[in-house]
Design an enzyme around this catalytic site. Structure first.
Site, mmCIF file in Angstrom:
data_model
loop_
_atom_site.group_PDB
_atom_site.id
_atom_site.type_symbol
_atom_site.label_atom_id
_atom_site.label_comp_id
_atom_site.label_asym_id
_atom_site.label_seq_id
_atom_site.Cartn_x
_atom_site.Cartn_y
_atom_site.Cartn_z
ATOM 1 N N THR A 106 -6.199 58.637 -9.567
ATOM 2 C CA THR A 106 -6.622 57.731 -8.510
ATOM 3 C C THR A 106 -6.945 58.558 -7.262
ATOM 4 O O THR A 106 -6.482 59.688 -7.118
ATOM 5 C CB THR A 106 -5.537 56.681 -8.227
ATOM 6 O OG1 THR A 106 -4.271 57.323 -8.108
ATOM 7 C CG2 THR A 106 -5.475 55.634 -9.338
ATOM 8 N N GLY A 107 -7.741 57.983 -6.370
ATOM 9 C CA GLY A 107 -8.342 58.719 -5.269
ATOM 10 C C GLY A 107 -7.431 59.572 -4.419
ATOM 11 O O GLY A 107 -7.610 60.788 -4.333
ATOM 12 N N THR B 207 -4.140 60.285 -4.721
ATOM 13 C CA THR B 207 -3.306 61.181 -5.526
ATOM 14 C C THR B 207 -4.127 62.363 -6.019
ATOM 15 O O THR B 207 -3.694 63.515 -5.930
ATOM 16 C CB THR B 207 -2.683 60.420 -6.713
ATOM 17 O OG1 THR B 207 -1.900 59.328 -6.211
ATOM 18 C CG2 THR B 207 -1.805 61.320 -7.562
ATOM 19 N N ASP C 85 -6.584 51.771 -10.438
ATOM 20 C CA ASP C 85 -5.712 51.476 -11.582
ATOM 21 C C ASP C 85 -6.511 50.810 -12.697
ATOM 22 O O ASP C 85 -6.357 51.137 -13.874
ATOM 23 C CB ASP C 85 -4.555 50.557 -11.172
ATOM 24 C CG ASP C 85 -3.587 51.194 -10.189
ATOM 25 O OD1 ASP C 85 -3.575 52.436 -10.077
ATOM 26 O OD2 ASP C 85 -2.849 50.448 -9.534
#
EC number: 4.2.3.3
Length: 125
Positions: free
Chosen positions: A38-39, A41, A65
């Site tokens: 995800t972006g 992270t 997600d």
């Protein structure tokens, strides 16, 4: 040509530092796989582990997600490592449940905390 295994890395806000530390500790092993994250992270991991080639999707609350869930359903994500913060209220709890449900439906290895992720990465290596 055989395709490399793709691992998804996701972490709740309070677990992002732990995910970065995990990725740094296993950077060499993770470099053998395609990584999707995800972006936010993914950006933090990329900064800490420049040798990893990370495909970033949207931030979790903005649909990341679900993007990873779709990849699981399509068979293009084979492992899910999702550091969940069980002590914080989750405004997008439904998304978390949907993603972990897909991981179970499609029977992929899934780690929801660092201890399990450590064992999983060692087993893959």
């Amino acid at each position: 040509m055989t395709q490399r295994l793709r691992i998804a890395l996701i972490a709740h806000d309070q677990k992002k530092d732990d995910m970065v530390a995990f990725a740094r500790a296993h950077e060499q092993a993770l470099s053998r796989y395609d990584i999707v994250a995800t972006g936010t992270t993914g950006g933090l991991i990329q900064d800490a582990c420049p040798s990893l080639n990370i495909h970033r999707v949207k931030s979790g609350p903005l649909g990341g997600d679900q993007q990873i869930g779709a990849m699981i359903a399509e068979g293009t994500v084979e492992v899910l490592i999702f550091f969940i913060d069980p002590l914080s209220p989750l405004p997008h709890d439904v998304d978390v449940k949907a993603l972990t449900r897909l991981g179970s439906v499609y029977d992929i290895p899934m780690a929801l905390n660092r201890a399990t992720a450590e064992k999983l990465v060692r087993a893959l290596d």
